[in-house]
Motif scaffolding. Sequence first.
Motif, mmCIF file in Angstrom:
data_model
loop_
_atom_site.group_PDB
_atom_site.id
_atom_site.type_symbol
_atom_site.label_atom_id
_atom_site.label_comp_id
_atom_site.label_asym_id
_atom_site.label_seq_id
_atom_site.Cartn_x
_atom_site.Cartn_y
_atom_site.Cartn_z
ATOM 1 N N SER A 67 43.077 64.098 42.055
ATOM 2 C CA SER A 67 43.106 62.075 41.838
ATOM 3 C C SER A 67 41.621 61.584 43.136
ATOM 4 N N LEU A 68 41.515 60.085 42.581
ATOM 5 C CA LEU A 68 40.844 59.688 43.807
ATOM 6 C C LEU A 68 41.569 58.990 44.951
ATOM 7 N N ARG A 69 41.716 59.291 46.067
ATOM 8 C CA ARG A 69 42.861 58.009 47.409
ATOM 9 C C ARG A 69 41.871 57.111 47.512
ATOM 10 N N VAL A 70 42.452 55.943 47.896
ATOM 11 C CA VAL A 70 42.358 55.067 48.709
ATOM 12 C C VAL A 70 42.798 54.458 49.438
ATOM 13 N N GLY A 71 42.675 54.806 50.864
ATOM 14 C CA GLY A 71 43.410 53.947 51.573
ATOM 15 C C GLY A 71 42.335 52.981 52.687
ATOM 16 N N LEU A 72 43.521 52.025 53.180
ATOM 17 C CA LEU A 72 42.778 50.885 53.908
ATOM 18 C C LEU A 72 43.277 51.147 55.383
ATOM 19 N N ALA A 73 42.471 50.719 56.256
ATOM 20 C CA ALA A 73 42.474 50.977 57.699
ATOM 21 C C ALA A 73 41.751 49.928 58.179
ATOM 22 N N PRO A 74 42.374 49.856 59.516
ATOM 23 C CA PRO A 74 42.721 48.420 60.602
ATOM 24 C C PRO A 74 41.073 47.675 60.712
ATOM 25 N N TYR A 75 39.855 48.965 60.456
ATOM 26 C CA TYR A 75 38.776 47.840 60.078
ATOM 27 C C TYR A 75 38.262 47.629 59.168
ATOM 28 N N ASN A 76 39.002 48.120 57.911
ATOM 29 C CA ASN A 76 38.110 47.703 56.642
ATOM 30 C C ASN A 76 38.428 45.873 56.422
ATOM 31 N N ASP A 77 37.810 46.091 55.621
ATOM 32 C CA ASP A 77 37.635 44.158 55.405
ATOM 33 C C ASP A 77 37.277 43.808 54.003
ATOM 34 N N ALA A 78 37.497 43.040 53.595
ATOM 35 C CA ALA A 78 36.864 42.297 51.953
ATOM 36 C C ALA A 78 35.627 42.688 51.303
ATOM 37 N N GLU A 79 34.449 42.747 52.372
ATOM 38 C CA GLU A 79 33.261 43.452 51.788
ATOM 39 C C GLU A 79 33.026 45.409 51.239
ATOM 40 N N ASP A 80 34.476 44.932 52.601
ATOM 41 C CA ASP A 80 34.521 47.130 52.136
ATOM 42 C C ASP A 80 35.152 47.251 50.367
ATOM 43 N N VAL A 81 35.968 46.829 50.323
ATOM 44 C CA VAL A 81 36.398 46.220 49.159
ATOM 45 C C VAL A 81 35.972 46.037 47.454
ATOM 46 N N ASP A 82 35.003 44.902 48.520
ATOM 47 C CA ASP A 82 33.991 44.617 46.537
ATOM 48 C C ASP A 82 33.267 45.586 46.617
ATOM 49 N N ARG A 83 32.857 46.219 47.410
ATOM 50 C CA ARG A 83 32.256 47.701 47.555
ATOM 51 C C ARG A 83 32.208 48.776 46.741
ATOM 52 N N LEU A 84 33.439 48.500 47.028
ATOM 53 C CA LEU A 84 34.519 49.842 46.407
ATOM 54 C C LEU A 84 34.530 49.826 44.844
ATOM 55 N N LEU A 85 35.155 47.966 44.310
ATOM 56 C CA LEU A 85 34.952 48.173 43.516
ATOM 57 C C LEU A 85 33.704 47.900 42.847
ATOM 58 N N ASP A 86 32.643 47.753 42.589
ATOM 59 C CA ASP A 86 31.640 47.785 42.084
ATOM 60 C C ASP A 86 31.353 49.097 42.059
ATOM 61 N N GLY A 87 31.233 50.201 42.868
ATOM 62 C CA GLY A 87 31.366 51.140 42.878
ATOM 63 C C GLY A 87 31.554 51.920 41.652
ATOM 64 N N LEU A 88 32.843 51.720 41.788
ATOM 65 C CA LEU A 88 33.847 51.927 41.092
ATOM 66 C C LEU A 88 33.418 51.232 38.985
ATOM 67 N N SER A 89 33.185 50.280 38.913
ATOM 68 C CA SER A 89 33.142 50.127 38.195
ATOM 69 C C SER A 89 31.888 50.218 37.804
ATOM 70 N N SER A 90 31.026 50.308 38.095
ATOM 71 C CA SER A 90 29.733 51.169 37.214
ATOM 72 C C SER A 90 29.562 52.505 37.481
ATOM 73 N N PHE A 91 30.604 53.329 38.139
ATOM 74 C CA PHE A 91 30.879 54.082 37.351
ATOM 75 C C PHE A 91 31.140 54.613 36.426
ATOM 76 N N LEU A 92 32.560 53.593 35.709
ATOM 77 C CA LEU A 92 32.703 53.459 34.508
ATOM 78 C C LEU A 92 31.985 53.043 33.477
ATOM 79 N N ARG A 93 31.042 52.567 33.883
ATOM 80 C CA ARG A 93 30.419 51.941 32.646
ATOM 81 C C ARG A 93 28.757 53.741 32.514
ATOM 82 N N THR A 94 28.928 54.196 33.526
ATOM 83 C CA THR A 94 27.685 55.073 33.166
ATOM 84 C C THR A 94 28.770 56.072 32.356
ATOM 85 N N ALA A 95 27.276 56.886 31.498
ATOM 86 C CA ALA A 95 27.293 57.766 30.134
ATOM 87 C C ALA A 95 28.417 58.434 30.242
ATOM 88 N N VAL A 96 29.224 59.263 30.154
ATOM 89 C CA VAL A 96 30.618 60.583 29.750
ATOM 90 C C VAL A 96 29.251 61.743 29.833
#
Length: 427
Positions: free
Chosen positions: A398-427
Amino acid sequence: MAIDVVALRSRFPSLAHGFAFFDGPGGTQTPAPVAEAIARTMTGPLSNRGTVSVSERNAERTVAEFRAAYADLLGVPASGVVHGRSATQLTYDFSRHLAKTWRAGDEIVLSRLDHDANVRPWIQAAQRAGVAVRWIEIDPATAGLDLDSYERALSPRTRLVAVTAASNVLGSLPPVRLIADRAHEVGALVHVDGVHYAAHRLVDVPALGADLFVCSPYKFLGPHCGVLAGSPDLLGTLAPDKLVPSADTVPERFEFGTLPYEVLAGATAAVDFLAAMDPDGEEGHDGADAAGPAGLRESAGQGVPGVSRRERLRRSLRSLHAHETALRARTEDGLRALGDAVTVHSKAPERTPTLLMTLEGRDAREAQAHLAARGVVAPAGSFYAHEVFAALKLPDPSLRVGLAPYNDAEDVDRLLDGLSSFLRTAV
Ligand SMILES: Cc1ncc(COP(=O)(O)O)c(C=O)c1O
């Protein structure tokens, strides 16, 4: 006061490489002061512990400062702080020390929510001693512990209850105090795995009701090692195998061989770094309440005069909690917006900002690789949570996403963009 994330991030040299790190539950990035403390200790005059030369005194001071720092972090006396190579090693050691006091027919209670480091050492010690193992099960509806199963597992023969303070995969926070109180009522000791918990909450070992508590500084910005905290009275009753000339004092009797002074210095620097994360030190006072539990050694670290390190830690971890809660909400909202393709298994009402997820019909390792190619570090696996994955029949990996003190909103947006583009790739 809020954490200044921009200023905080500037202290982490590795962030300059441009990665968004979500692998904090596996190990955090290291701030410069921690690395500098390690280098300073190794390049300064350093000998084995002693009181004669400066180099001996440096080693002696490094050990004393380490114990004082972890006394402040964990709310125990400095003489109850034991260094180890890792939480796993410390738990193995203490399983052997405690098992010497068990008799055939005794019982121990373990939890399915635990990392294997707080399971296997006890099972193996129990097998050798002829001791039965009982289980606290997970309630699949809440992703927390099923306390009815705990009641059924306890008996007058229970000698030990080993439980996590926070799951390293689901983030669930079990009611440790309640579990400890019930264990004490039947005369059992309580060993708490605080490795994931200590990265997100202010630890107060006596308030948790833990007799023994382990954590790992590399999960909260420090170097790779483990720390065990216990009451010196309890530690004094345990008799580890030891060399004839080595110290028999507590806690030294549990630390085998020469201590890694540079690692201790780095671990101390991590506590000081955490304590300085919330800049709101000036308004404080240093009353009895701020000093924490009785027997606590006061701060040896730098900081605002008149405000104890324990109090600064309390403020920092409160601010960290607010920071992580806001980022967790942003992450969860973004994941929800991705629709049914993402299932988040972390759902306990009380939990850390660690999210375990599966992606419908997709291999989590491919998601990991897709994210890594975009500079987003989020690992796939089962993370040694062997019992959790088996009990809840979770897909491994499974995929684990854990937040640490140095994470910021931009990190989170990069993660979400990355997951979104992954889900759009063909299986
Ligand atoms: C909850 C938990 N317990 C124990 C451990 C083991 O810690 P260590 O690597 O210090 O042995 C880990 C490591 O990931 C963990 O997350």
